[in-house]
Structure formats: structure tokens, C-alpha cells
Design a protein around this motif. Structure first.
Motif, PDB file in Angstrom:
ATOM      1  N   ALA A  98       0.711  -1.242   0.185  1.00 12.39           N
ATOM      2  CA  ALA A  98      -0.008  -0.142  -0.063  1.00 12.39           C
ATOM      3  C   ALA A  98       0.906   1.304   0.082  1.00 12.39           C
ATOM      4  N   THR A  99       2.101   1.128   0.086  1.00 11.78           N
ATOM      5  CA  THR A  99       2.983   2.224   0.095  1.00 11.78           C
ATOM      6  C   THR A  99       3.296   2.682  -1.132  1.00 11.78           C
ATOM      7  N   ARG A 100       2.560   2.028  -2.123  1.00 13.98           N
ATOM      8  CA  ARG A 100       2.514   2.358  -3.437  1.00 13.98           C
ATOM      9  C   ARG A 100       2.073   4.010  -3.729  1.00 13.98           C
ATOM     10  N   GLY A 101       1.351   4.197  -2.669  1.00 16.71           N
ATOM     11  CA  GLY A 101       0.714   5.738  -2.460  1.00 16.71           C
ATOM     12  C   GLY A 101       1.656   6.472  -2.136  1.00 16.71           C
ATOM     13  N   LEU A 102       2.429   6.168  -1.293  1.00 15.79           N
ATOM     14  CA  LEU A 102       3.721   7.325  -0.860  1.00 15.79           C
ATOM     15  C   LEU A 102       4.654   7.322  -2.139  1.00 15.79           C
ATOM     16  N   ILE A 103       4.864   5.974  -2.519  1.00 20.36           N
ATOM     17  CA  ILE A 103       6.091   5.926  -3.625  1.00 20.36           C
ATOM     18  C   ILE A 103       5.577   6.680  -4.809  1.00 20.36           C
ATOM     19  N   LEU A 104       4.470   6.331  -5.330  1.00 22.04           N
ATOM     20  CA  LEU A 104       4.077   6.757  -6.746  1.00 22.04           C
ATOM     21  C   LEU A 104       3.263   7.846  -7.138  1.00 22.04           C
ATOM     22  N   TRP A 105       2.582   8.393  -5.912  1.00 22.35           N
ATOM     23  CA  TRP A 105       1.828   9.495  -6.086  1.00 22.35           C
ATOM     24  C   TRP A 105       2.543  10.853  -5.647  1.00 22.35           C
ATOM     25  N   TYR A 106       3.684  10.703  -4.933  1.00 20.04           N
ATOM     26  CA  TYR A 106       4.850  11.922  -4.484  1.00 20.04           C
ATOM     27  C   TYR A 106       5.546  11.897  -5.618  1.00 20.04           C
ATOM     28  N   GLY A 107       5.877  10.861  -6.348  1.00 16.49           N
ATOM     29  CA  GLY A 107       6.961  10.737  -7.239  1.00 16.49           C
ATOM     30  C   GLY A 107       6.512  10.990  -8.609  1.00 16.49           C
ATOM     31  N   THR A 108       5.196  11.355  -8.619  1.00 14.10           N
ATOM     32  CA  THR A 108       4.692  11.517 -10.099  1.00 14.10           C
ATOM     33  C   THR A 108       3.887  13.077 -10.312  1.00 14.10           C
ATOM     34  N   ALA A 109       3.340  13.364  -9.010  1.00 10.19           N
ATOM     35  CA  ALA A 109       2.210  14.427  -8.974  1.00 10.19           C
ATOM     36  C   ALA A 109       2.685  15.645  -9.571  1.00 10.19           C
ATOM     37  N   LEU A 110       3.945  15.847  -9.161  1.00  7.47           N
ATOM     38  CA  LEU A 110       4.705  17.374  -9.749  1.00  7.47           C
ATOM     39  C   LEU A 110       5.426  17.260 -10.812  1.00  7.47           C
ATOM     40  N   ALA A 111       5.186  15.983 -11.376  1.00  9.31           N
ATOM     41  CA  ALA A 111       5.998  15.779 -12.883  1.00  9.31           C
ATOM     42  C   ALA A 111       5.235  16.279 -13.994  1.00  9.31           C
ATOM     43  N   ASP A 112       5.928  16.878 -14.980  1.00  6.19           N
ATOM     44  CA  ASP A 112       5.100  17.287 -16.259  1.00  6.19           C
ATOM     45  C   ASP A 112       5.640  16.487 -17.621  1.00  6.19           C
ATOM     46  N   THR A 113       5.932  15.230 -17.328  1.00  6.73           N
ATOM     47  CA  THR A 113       6.185  14.487 -18.497  1.00  6.73           C
ATOM     48  C   THR A 113       4.862  13.548 -18.950  1.00  6.73           C
ATOM     49  N   SER A 114       4.849  13.119 -19.874  1.00 10.17           N
ATOM     50  CA  SER A 114       3.752  11.997 -20.250  1.00 10.17           C
ATOM     51  C   SER A 114       4.006  10.752 -19.783  1.00 10.17           C
ATOM     52  N   GLU A 115       5.512  10.456 -19.592  1.00 12.32           N
ATOM     53  CA  GLU A 115       5.900   9.118 -19.297  1.00 12.32           C
ATOM     54  C   GLU A 115       5.297   9.037 -17.486  1.00 12.32           C
ATOM     55  N   ALA A 116       5.557  10.246 -16.876  1.00 19.90           N
ATOM     56  CA  ALA A 116       5.225  10.135 -15.621  1.00 19.90           C
ATOM     57  C   ALA A 116       3.673  10.006 -15.543  1.00 19.90           C
ATOM     58  N   ALA A 117       2.579  10.750 -16.185  1.00 20.55           N
ATOM     59  CA  ALA A 117       1.298  10.521 -16.404  1.00 20.55           C
ATOM     60  C   ALA A 117       0.851   8.937 -16.534  1.00 20.55           C
ATOM     61  N   VAL A 118       1.771   8.299 -17.199  1.00 19.42           N
ATOM     62  CA  VAL A 118       1.523   7.100 -17.532  1.00 19.42           C
ATOM     63  C   VAL A 118       1.878   6.152 -16.448  1.00 19.42           C
ATOM     64  N   LEU A 119       2.966   6.575 -15.724  1.00 19.14           N
ATOM     65  CA  LEU A 119       3.368   5.778 -14.560  1.00 19.14           C
ATOM     66  C   LEU A 119       2.242   5.978 -13.249  1.00 19.14           C
ATOM     67  N   GLN A 120       1.733   7.063 -13.302  1.00 25.69           N
ATOM     68  CA  GLN A 120       0.843   7.453 -12.228  1.00 25.69           C
ATOM     69  C   GLN A 120      -0.448   6.581 -12.466  1.00 25.69           C
ATOM     70  N   GLY A 121      -1.032   6.652 -13.846  1.00 23.50           N
ATOM     71  CA  GLY A 121      -2.216   5.731 -14.328  1.00 23.50           C
ATOM     72  C   GLY A 121      -2.064   4.184 -13.787  1.00 23.50           C
ATOM     73  N   ARG A 122      -0.744   3.752 -14.118  1.00 21.79           N
ATOM     74  CA  ARG A 122      -0.575   2.418 -13.786  1.00 21.79           C
ATOM     75  C   ARG A 122      -0.593   2.238 -12.351  1.00 21.79           C
ATOM     76  N   ALA A 123       0.040   3.083 -11.705  1.00 23.49           N
ATOM     77  CA  ALA A 123      -0.096   3.025 -10.108  1.00 23.49           C
ATOM     78  C   ALA A 123      -1.321   2.950  -9.650  1.00 23.49           C
ATOM     79  N   ALA A 124      -2.199   3.750 -10.283  1.00 19.96           N
ATOM     80  CA  ALA A 124      -3.684   3.921  -9.776  1.00 19.96           C
ATOM     81  C   ALA A 124      -4.377   2.676 -10.062  1.00 19.96           C
ATOM     82  N   HIS A 125      -4.124   2.138 -11.246  1.00 15.44           N
ATOM     83  CA  HIS A 125      -4.939   0.860 -11.580  1.00 15.44           C
ATOM     84  C   HIS A 125      -4.362  -0.213 -10.754  1.00 15.44           C
ATOM     85  N   ALA A 126      -3.041  -0.258 -10.100  1.00 12.64           N
ATOM     86  CA  ALA A 126      -2.480  -1.288  -9.534  1.00 12.64           C
ATOM     87  C   ALA A 126      -3.188  -1.135  -8.230  1.00 12.64           C
ATOM     88  N   CYS A 127      -3.414  -0.043  -7.504  1.00 14.37           N
ATOM     89  CA  CYS A 127      -3.971  -0.064  -6.419  1.00 14.37           C
ATOM     90  C   CYS A 127      -5.653  -0.441  -6.476  1.00 14.37           C
TER      91      CYS A 127
END
Length: 337
Positions: A98-127
Motif C-alpha cells: 500500500a506504500t505505492r501511494g507514498l512512492i508513486l503519488w508523490y513521485g509523479t504528482a509534480l512531474a510534467d512528462t507524459s511518461e510520469a502521467a502513464v506511470l501514475q495511471g499504472r499505479a492507480a490501476h494497480a491500487c
């Protein structure tokens, strides 16, 4: 260093801008020291970081801090460093935690790349895939050992905004089940083990007086109020927002060292909830009593029970202090991360 986005001059104490610059300059020094590893905590005397190769549960905070620095400086090299760091978080998408939240929300929320947006989406679906309808939450998981079917308070922040992007009902259930358990009047506990259908047993670790328990829960509530429009939660956890000063690492042992990281987390949550004056009061104490000359937030407690880094600079303490200062000064919006 020059900010890429001007701060409002109205009602913003000058020391907040000076402190933000100092913390973000410390991030540059840290980056040079740790290279392609992730910082965990730094010795208060030497400033040297203990690091990890994969980031552990704190990797997203290092990436988020680098993104804050890139936003502040507008420097291409700083942005590339942030991009590389976020890319190194990718393996955590498939980790059972469940620490995917700490790792992948805070690691992507301030990012401005399409790759980070995709990573955040994958993390959301994994959760969402890990969400257990019977338990009403995303369980703690097995990635760090121990029993898998736990409800731990540090498995709530980050998961709420991630889940909210794909399943608002699951996000709200995840938070409300943790509120129901962690704020049980008969047995305050920040960790609960699932025994059998409908049966949860409180765990001793972390202890009831743990400084970051209420801070993590308040942060998750603040995100739920924004992302889920769950305004009723403001009153339900009003007492969680009562922190007026840097707390001891364990309130059950007042002689224990302080934990500045809990105060920094709380300051961010208070800003998200609109309690700006109280957040600035906490930041004032953090900056003027605990910020080193070179921009490190000292007096954080990693793990009191094991005696690990009990009076140290913590990477998430630096991140949340920087996030709060960035929000106060107008560099970012309070709900960007």
C-alpha cells in the motif's frame, strides 16, 4: 538561484522564501552526494546520507523534491534529474504494498512528462486491482515482509488521490475503513491485522503515541476532501489537526526525541484544508528552530523502537517542508501533490 515562478508578495513572510531556497539548494547538494541512489536519512553532524538502491517507501519523496527544485529553478539539468529519478520508481508499480501511494503519488504528482502521467495511471490501476472489497481497503501487502492483511495508517496517504482517479468509491472506502479502525475509541492503534471475516486485531507497532499516525491520517483526509469532495470528514477528524508544535516521536513517552517530519506533514495537510495561519505557525517553528544552515530539516525520527535515525534529517521531512513552503509562497498550488 532564481525562481521560475514569482511568489505573491501579499501576506507571505519573507523567511518562507528564504527557507524554500535553502531546502531546495540542499536538494542539489544531496543529489550530488547520492548519485543514482535514493537518500533515506542524514547524520545531523556530518550531513552524510544513508541511501538505498531502490528507494524503499521513501523514494517518491526524493523524486518529488527534485521536481520541486526543477519547478523553482527552471533549469534543464534539474528537470532531467527529476525525470531520471521518477523513471527509477517504475518497478514499484507491481510491488504488493500500500506504500505505492507514498512512492508513486508523490513521485509523479509534480512531474510534467507524459511518461510520469502513464506511470501514475499504472499505479492507480494497480491500487484498484489490489483493493479488497471484503476488507474495504487496499491491504498493507507483503513487499516489506510480515502479514499481508494489515490496515496501516501509512498505507492511506497517496493511495487516496491515486485511487480517486480511477475509482472514487474504492478511494473513499479505503480511507473510511482506516478512519474507523485507527480512531476506534476502545483501542487507538495505527495498525490492524485482519483475522477472519469482520474481525480486526490491533497491533503494537507502531505504538498508539506514534507522531506520524495522526499526521498521515490528516493528510489523507485533506486529499479526500479535495479529490472526493468528502466535506463531512473535516469535522470527523478535527482533533487530528490540533498539532500546535513539533511533537515527540512517541507521545506515550514525552522524553522521546522530537519528530519534525510529523509537523511538516501536518503543515501540508493544514494548507490543503485551508488552515493557512496554523500551517504557517508550524512552519515558523520548523524553520527557525530545526532547519540547519545548509537547508536540512533536523530532529526527525525515522524509527524510535529500533533506535534508527532518531534525531536525523529525513528525506520525507525535507520534502513535506519544501512542499508546504512552495504552497505558501505560491510556487505550487496546495493540491498539486
Amino acid at each position: 538561484m532564481s525562481a521560475s515562478q514569482p511568489c505573491s508578495e501579499v501576506g507571505v513572510p519573507r523567511w518562507t522564501r528564504t527557507a524554500l531556497e535553502s531546502v531546495l539548494e540542499r536538494a542539489a547538494v544531496t543529489s550530488a552526494q547520492v548519485a543514482d541512489r535514493f537518500p533515506l536519512f542524514a547524520d545531523p553532524g556530518t550531513g552524510r546520507w544513508t541511501t538505498t538502491g531502490r528507494g524503499s517507501w521513501t523514494g517518491g519523496f526524493w523524486a518529488g523534491l527534485l521536481w520541486l527544485r526543477a519547478r523553482y529553478t527552471g533549469d534543464t539539468g534539474d528537470r532531467e534529474a527529476a525525470v531520471r529519478c521518477t523513471d527509477r520508481l517504475t518497478d514499484w508499480v507491481d510491488a504488493d504494498t500500500a506504500t505505492r501511494g507514498l512512492i508513486l503519488w508523490y513521485g509523479t504528482a509534480l512531474a510534467d512528462t507524459s511518461e510520469a502521467a502513464v506511470l501514475q495511471g499504472r499505479a492507480a490501476h494497480a491500487c484498484r486491482h489490489a483493493y479488497d472489497g471484503e476488507l474495504g481497503l487496499v491491504p498493507w501487502g507483503s513487499a516489506f515482509g510480515g502479514p499481508r492483511l494489515l490496515a496501516r495508517v501509512d498505507g492511506v496517504p497517496g493511495v487516496v488521490p491515486l485511487l480517486a482517479t480511477v475509482d472514487a468509491r474504492a478511494a473513499e472506502s479505503h480511507l473510511r475503513r482506516h478512519l474507523e479502525l485507527c480512531l476506534d475509541e476502545d483501542a487507538i492503534s495505527w495498525s490492524w491485522r485482519y483475522e477472519r471475516p469482520g474481525s480486526w486485531t490491533p497491533c503494537d507497532d507502531p505504538p498508539p503515541g506514534w507522531s506520524r499516525g495522526p499526521a498521515w491520517l490528516l493528510l489523507a483526509v485533506a486529499d479526500a476532501v479535495h479529490h472526493l469532495e468528502a466535506d463531512d470528514l473535516k469535522d470527523a477528524v478535527r482533533h487530528l489537526a490540533d498539532m500546535r508544535a513539533v511533537p515527540p516521536a512517541d507521545e506515550g513517552h514525552p522524553e522521546s526525541p522530537l519528530d519534525t517530519s510529523a509537523a511538516a506533514i501536518t503543515a501540508v495537510a493544514l494548507l490543503k484544508l485551508g488552515h493557512t495561519d496554523r500551517a504557517v505557525a508550524l512552519l515558523d517553528e520548523l524553520v527557525h528552530a530545526h532547519l540547519s544552515a545548509d537547508g536540512g530539516l533536523l530532529d526527525g525520527c525515522y524509527d524510535l523502537a529500533s533506535g534508527t535515525a532518531t534525531r536525523h534529517e529525513l528525506i520525507w521531512g525535507n520534502f513535506f517542508l519544501a512542499q508546504a513552503l512552495a504552497a505558501v509562497t505560491g510556487l505550487i498550488g496546495p493540491h498539486e501533490a
